[in-house]
Motif scaffolding. Sequence first.
Motif, PDB file in Angstrom:
ATOM      1  N   PHE A  66       0.831  -1.200   0.000  1.00  0.00           N
ATOM      2  CA  PHE A  66       0.000   0.000   0.000  1.00  0.00           C
ATOM      3  C   PHE A  66       0.871   1.258   0.000  1.00  0.00           C
ATOM      4  O   PHE A  66       0.593   2.234  -0.731  1.00  0.00           O
ATOM      5  CB  PHE A  66      -0.920   0.022   1.219  1.00  0.00           C
ATOM      6  N   ALA A  67       1.920   1.258   0.820  1.00  0.00           N
ATOM      7  CA  ALA A  67       2.804   2.425   0.899  1.00  0.00           C
ATOM      8  C   ALA A  67       3.463   2.704  -0.444  1.00  0.00           C
ATOM      9  O   ALA A  67       3.625   3.873  -0.838  1.00  0.00           O
ATOM     10  CB  ALA A  67       3.862   2.200   1.974  1.00  0.00           C
ATOM     11  N   PHE A  70       0.870   4.374  -2.654  1.00  0.00           N
ATOM     12  CA  PHE A  70       0.676   5.758  -2.220  1.00  0.00           C
ATOM     13  C   PHE A  70       1.823   6.641  -2.713  1.00  0.00           C
ATOM     14  O   PHE A  70       1.594   7.766  -3.199  1.00  0.00           O
ATOM     15  CB  PHE A  70       0.584   5.837  -0.691  1.00  0.00           C
ATOM     16  N   ILE A  73       1.479   7.091  -6.563  1.00  0.00           N
ATOM     17  CA  ILE A  73       0.387   8.008  -6.895  1.00  0.00           C
ATOM     18  C   ILE A  73       0.755   9.433  -6.497  1.00  0.00           C
ATOM     19  O   ILE A  73       0.400  10.405  -7.180  1.00  0.00           O
ATOM     20  CB  ILE A  73      -0.911   7.580  -6.185  1.00  0.00           C
ATOM     21  N   GLY A  74       1.499   9.574  -5.407  1.00  0.00           N
ATOM     22  CA  GLY A  74       1.893  10.901  -4.944  1.00  0.00           C
ATOM     23  C   GLY A  74       2.844  11.622  -5.877  1.00  0.00           C
ATOM     24  O   GLY A  74       2.941  12.858  -5.846  1.00  0.00           O
ATOM     25  N   HIS A 227       5.402  -2.567  -5.459  1.00  0.00           N
ATOM     26  CA  HIS A 227       4.100  -2.926  -4.894  1.00  0.00           C
ATOM     27  C   HIS A 227       3.684  -4.337  -5.297  1.00  0.00           C
ATOM     28  O   HIS A 227       3.278  -5.151  -4.448  1.00  0.00           O
ATOM     29  CB  HIS A 227       3.065  -1.896  -5.356  1.00  0.00           C
ATOM     30  N   VAL A 301      -6.344   3.497  -2.858  1.00  0.00           N
ATOM     31  CA  VAL A 301      -5.357   4.578  -2.785  1.00  0.00           C
ATOM     32  C   VAL A 301      -5.818   5.793  -3.593  1.00  0.00           C
ATOM     33  O   VAL A 301      -5.654   6.940  -3.159  1.00  0.00           O
ATOM     34  CB  VAL A 301      -3.978   4.091  -3.268  1.00  0.00           C
ATOM     35  N   ASP A 302      -6.404   5.559  -4.759  1.00  0.00           N
ATOM     36  CA  ASP A 302      -6.911   6.671  -5.571  1.00  0.00           C
ATOM     37  C   ASP A 302      -7.954   7.477  -4.801  1.00  0.00           C
ATOM     38  O   ASP A 302      -7.921   8.715  -4.771  1.00  0.00           O
ATOM     39  CB  ASP A 302      -7.522   6.145  -6.871  1.00  0.00           C
ATOM     40  N   ALA A 304      -8.503   7.510  -1.476  1.00  0.00           N
ATOM     41  CA  ALA A 304      -7.935   8.112  -0.271  1.00  0.00           C
ATOM     42  C   ALA A 304      -7.074   9.326  -0.621  1.00  0.00           C
ATOM     43  O   ALA A 304      -7.135  10.361   0.063  1.00  0.00           O
ATOM     44  CB  ALA A 304      -7.107   7.077   0.490  1.00  0.00           C
ATOM     45  N   SER A 305      -6.271   9.220  -1.676  1.00  0.00           N
ATOM     46  CA  SER A 305      -5.394  10.324  -2.073  1.00  0.00           C
ATOM     47  C   SER A 305      -6.204  11.527  -2.546  1.00  0.00           C
ATOM     48  O   SER A 305      -5.926  12.673  -2.153  1.00  0.00           O
ATOM     49  CB  SER A 305      -4.441   9.873  -3.185  1.00  0.00           C
TER      50      SER A 305
END
Length: 324
Positions: A66-67, A70, A73-74, A227, A301-302, A304-305
């Motif tokens: 997951f990290a 993230f 995506i960041g 990932h 993640v999408d 949440a981000s």
Amino acid sequence: MTEATDPGAAAAEPAARGRRAVVVKWLRRVLVLAVLAGAIYQLVVQWPDVQDTLTSLPWTSVALSFASVFAAIGLGPVIWHAVLRDAGGQVAIRDASMIYLVGQLGKYVPGSVWAFLVQMELAKAVGVTRVRAFTASIVTAGLGVVASLLTGALALPSILAGHQEYLWLFVLLPAGLVLLHPKPLTWIVSRGLRTLRRPPLERPLTAPAILLALGLSAGTYVLLGLHLWLLSTAIGPIGFDGLLLCIGAMSLAMTAGLLAFFLPSGIGAREVVIVAVLATVLPSGPAFTLAVVSRLMFTIVDLASAGGAALYVRMRRTETAPVT
């Protein structure tokens, strides 16, 4: 003698502009809600298929995986912000994060154009012209494809060994490499804008910005490969060669998903590539399950981000709003 201006018409014009602004504002909200609903729908649909597998994996592997997503995506908003600034647009990085991440939810609606449309409208709301926002989104996506094909070369041994039907993806690479030069890239972008009856770029794109975007895009695919590798090693040890294979698999899978723009978030196209490559080091059953788990994690993640970026921007604007 000049004709006197009709006072009624002069008063009606600002009122008409105000009504149009209200309509555009509400259409923008409806558009964002539509793509948000599409993403949530995909999350609900995917959960039953991977619930048992996801909960059976070691929590450390899941957390690190997951990290990695993230982090990958960041990097997207950073790339978009760099390209936008090179195209003459000025916006705070927090606003760029909200624009890019919320806009990316548009990929969960069939047709990749929705992501660009949402980004254009959100950018317009913070003072960036639609033309500049569209340019940044198109160039970011294009450089992302080039970077994905370069890192996707790590999967070539697997493709050549039994999945040569995916070699067609690399047909795009020669043209992509040419467009890494600022002159042809600027010419093509300006030509496209003229076709859309929009003014061309005010200034040429620069090599430092292009190379920065390309390098960060490559870093994105390395993180996405990490990932997938973290999930895969929880099922069977595949070593460092497996890491390189996962980087190549995720790179090509993301490009295949982007090209399958008629599918929500490229669903199906991405999984086919991942399974084909992973099946060279894992049984096909677990490879398919991991591909679906990966998609679910992306969706989480999408959401949440995008939600986090939008909430942060809203809080910052509230804090800095003048007290009346």
